[in-house]
Scaffold this motif. Structure first.
Motif, PDB file in Angstrom:
ATOM      1  N   ARG A  67       0.867  -1.266  -0.022  1.00 15.95           N
ATOM      2  CA  ARG A  67      -0.007  -0.110   0.068  1.00 15.95           C
ATOM      3  C   ARG A  67       0.681   1.295  -0.036  1.00 15.95           C
ATOM      4  O   ARG A  67       0.484   2.313  -0.818  1.00 15.95           O
ATOM      5  N   ARG A  71       1.064   3.895  -3.385  1.00 18.41           N
ATOM      6  CA  ARG A  71       0.675   5.263  -3.037  1.00 18.41           C
ATOM      7  C   ARG A  71       1.597   6.338  -3.961  1.00 18.41           C
ATOM      8  O   ARG A  71       1.508   7.104  -4.391  1.00 18.41           O
ATOM      9  N   THR A  88      -5.743   4.928  -4.576  1.00 14.99           N
ATOM     10  CA  THR A  88      -5.228   4.648  -3.177  1.00 14.99           C
ATOM     11  C   THR A  88      -6.113   4.199  -2.450  1.00 14.99           C
ATOM     12  O   THR A  88      -5.846   3.253  -1.459  1.00 14.99           O
ATOM     13  N   ARG A  89      -7.287   4.890  -2.500  1.00 17.66           N
ATOM     14  CA  ARG A  89      -8.374   4.700  -1.338  1.00 17.66           C
ATOM     15  C   ARG A  89      -9.076   3.171  -1.683  1.00 17.66           C
ATOM     16  O   ARG A  89      -9.392   2.622  -0.871  1.00 17.66           O
ATOM     17  N   SER A  92      -6.424   0.706  -0.652  1.00 15.74           N
ATOM     18  CA  SER A  92      -6.404   0.697   0.909  1.00 15.74           C
ATOM     19  C   SER A  92      -7.561  -0.156   1.429  1.00 15.74           C
ATOM     20  O   SER A  92      -7.367  -0.789   2.401  1.00 15.74           O
ATOM     21  N   ALA A  96      -7.032  -3.694   3.798  1.00 18.69           N
ATOM     22  CA  ALA A  96      -7.381  -3.405   5.138  1.00 18.69           C
ATOM     23  C   ALA A  96      -7.322  -4.645   5.920  1.00 18.69           C
ATOM     24  O   ALA A  96      -6.540  -4.714   6.966  1.00 18.69           O
TER      25      ALA A  96
END
Length: 440
Positions: A67, A71, A88-89, A92, A96
């Protein structure tokens, strides 16, 4: 050692614009090449690929490091606009649960898993007879972990550059010998012991760091351990540096800080002194400006701004990225701002590890040839270097002393007689010369 010219350089953050751990090694490259060193660099995908020599970039195998690397890769490719936020979101969210599992099972810092691809690919090169020396530098300790594995498996010569202390002491009486509760800290303590046991040569960037490493590891500089020494990393003159620039006084006294901020390294220290200065010299309210470049403001700084109503005094510029119009890198833009400053603020911090640490920004400040105001903590080596260069010098926690230094700066500026920097900048050639002369 004269014939051992093929170096595998392990550097997780190689060629990352504006990163101290990157500049420490990338600034050395021209001098290594001039010494007929043939580098092969392994790094993460976070930096720009170098075209001067073989440079291989690997994705880390762990989710947290993936991650982090992803980015920076997206930012390099597409900037930090809408696509960056979307990609990126999304990544993520998808990673997670795996990141949570990794943290629960291991508890190491995110970049640890980059050691795995670095080790696998390094082992292939060594077994193919293409490498003479492994040089790990960090930054991220994954480079040292990969170097350790390569040393243990192949016995190849291994040299280590410890950018930041691996063991973080808590107070002056703490020598870092006790077992930390944090798993990442425990592993870093173990890794330091392994470096000193298995590395052929290891160097640190301050007298304090070398001293405490020796206290913890009595085999350092004995036949049973690495040969350890101290190297001042220095810095190369950044691009856009104007050697003939003459400083121009303006209507404002511009105090400029560059780099990260945190609770232990906060511009609140400056703002508190500003309040005392304004009470004594009311005109300073409209004539002093504090500029923050390179990082978001910390909580204490934001609290001080609100408390004193200093919204117009402190100007936060954020991180200076590459300018697509001029083509100037973030580092080039930063040095231009440094040279236009009246005084450069060097915040050392207030943690115990300051005794083992000199901010890399100090070496860049020297090239800017502007007065430095250093607020230091428990580091005689840094104090001496600042004093020798005619800097304004204060000590963290000395409220009266800090206020007096700011008053002196104000009075000197009013008379257009700010302290002239003394001495010469500390370049990188001296660091490479020290390293090569020591390991040969």
């Amino acid at each position: 050692m004269q014939s051992k010219k093929r170096w595998l350089i392990l550097s997780h953050g190689f060629n990352m614009d504006g990163r101290a751990a990157s500049q420490t090694i990338t600034d050395k490259i021209p001098y290594l090449l001039a010494a007929d060193i043939q580098p092969i660099v392994f790094s993460a995908i976070t930096g720009i690929k170098d075209q001067r020599f073989p440079h291989r970039q690997f994705l880390a195998w762990g989710p947290a490091a993936f991650r982090f690397d992803f980015r920076h890769w997206v930012a390099n490719q597409y900037g930090r606009g809408f696509l960056y936020k979307l990609l990126t979101r999304t990544v993520s969210i998808l990673l997670a649960p795996f990141i949570g599992l990794e943290k629960l099972c291991l508890g190491y810092s995110s970049q640890w898993s980059w050691a795995m691809p670095a080790f696998i690919h390094g082992l292939r090169l060594i077994r193919a007879g293409q490498i003479d020396v492994v040089y790990s530098t960090g930054g991220a300790w994954s480079a040292h972990l990969a170097g350790l594995w390569l040393k243990k498996v192949t016995g190849i010569q291994w040299i280590v550059e410890v950018h930041d202390p691996l063991v973080i002491r808590k107070n002056p009486s703490d020598e870092g010998l006790s077992k930390p509760k944090n798993r990442d800290a425990r592993f870093r303590q173990y890794l330091e012991r392994q470096i000193i046991r298995f590395a052929d040569f290891a160097w640190w960037f301050t007298d304090g760091a070398l001293h405490y490493a020796k206290v913890r590891n009595t085999n350092l500089n004995t036949p049973a351990g690495a040969h350890g020494f101290m190297v001042l990393p220095g810095a190369e003159p950044p691009g856009s540096l104007s050697k003939d620039q003459v400083h121009q006084y303006s209507e404002h006294l511009n105090l400029c800080h560059f780099g990260s901020l945190a609770k232990d390294r906060s511009l609140a220290t400056i703002l508190n002194a500003m309040d005392a200065l304004i009470k004594k010299y009311p005109d300073a309210r409209n004539r002093v400006r504090v500029h923050a470049y390179g990082a978001p403001l910390d909580v204490l700084t934001m609290g001080a701004i609100e408390h004193y109503s200093f919204e117009d005094i402190l100007i936060a510029h954020g991180r200076l990225e590459k300018d697509p119009v001029s083509g100037k890198s973030g580092r080039e833009r930063v040095v231009e701002k440094m040279q236009s400053a009246d005084v450069l603020i060097l915040l050392h911090g207030n943690d115990e590890w300051c005794a083992e640490y000199i901010p890399s920004k100090f070496y860049e400040y020297l090239w800017a040839n502007r007065p430095i105001w250093g607020i230091t903590h428990r580091n005689p080596q840094l104090d001496q270097m600042l004093s020798e260069r005619g800097a304004y010098l204060s000590h963290e926690g000395d409220v009266v002393g800090i206020a007096m230094a700011l008053e002196r700066i104000w009075l000197d500026w009013e008379q257009k007689q700010l302290a002239s920097p003394l001495g010469q900048p500390i370049g990188v050639e001296q660091a490479v010369t020290t390293i090569l002369n020591t390991i040969q």
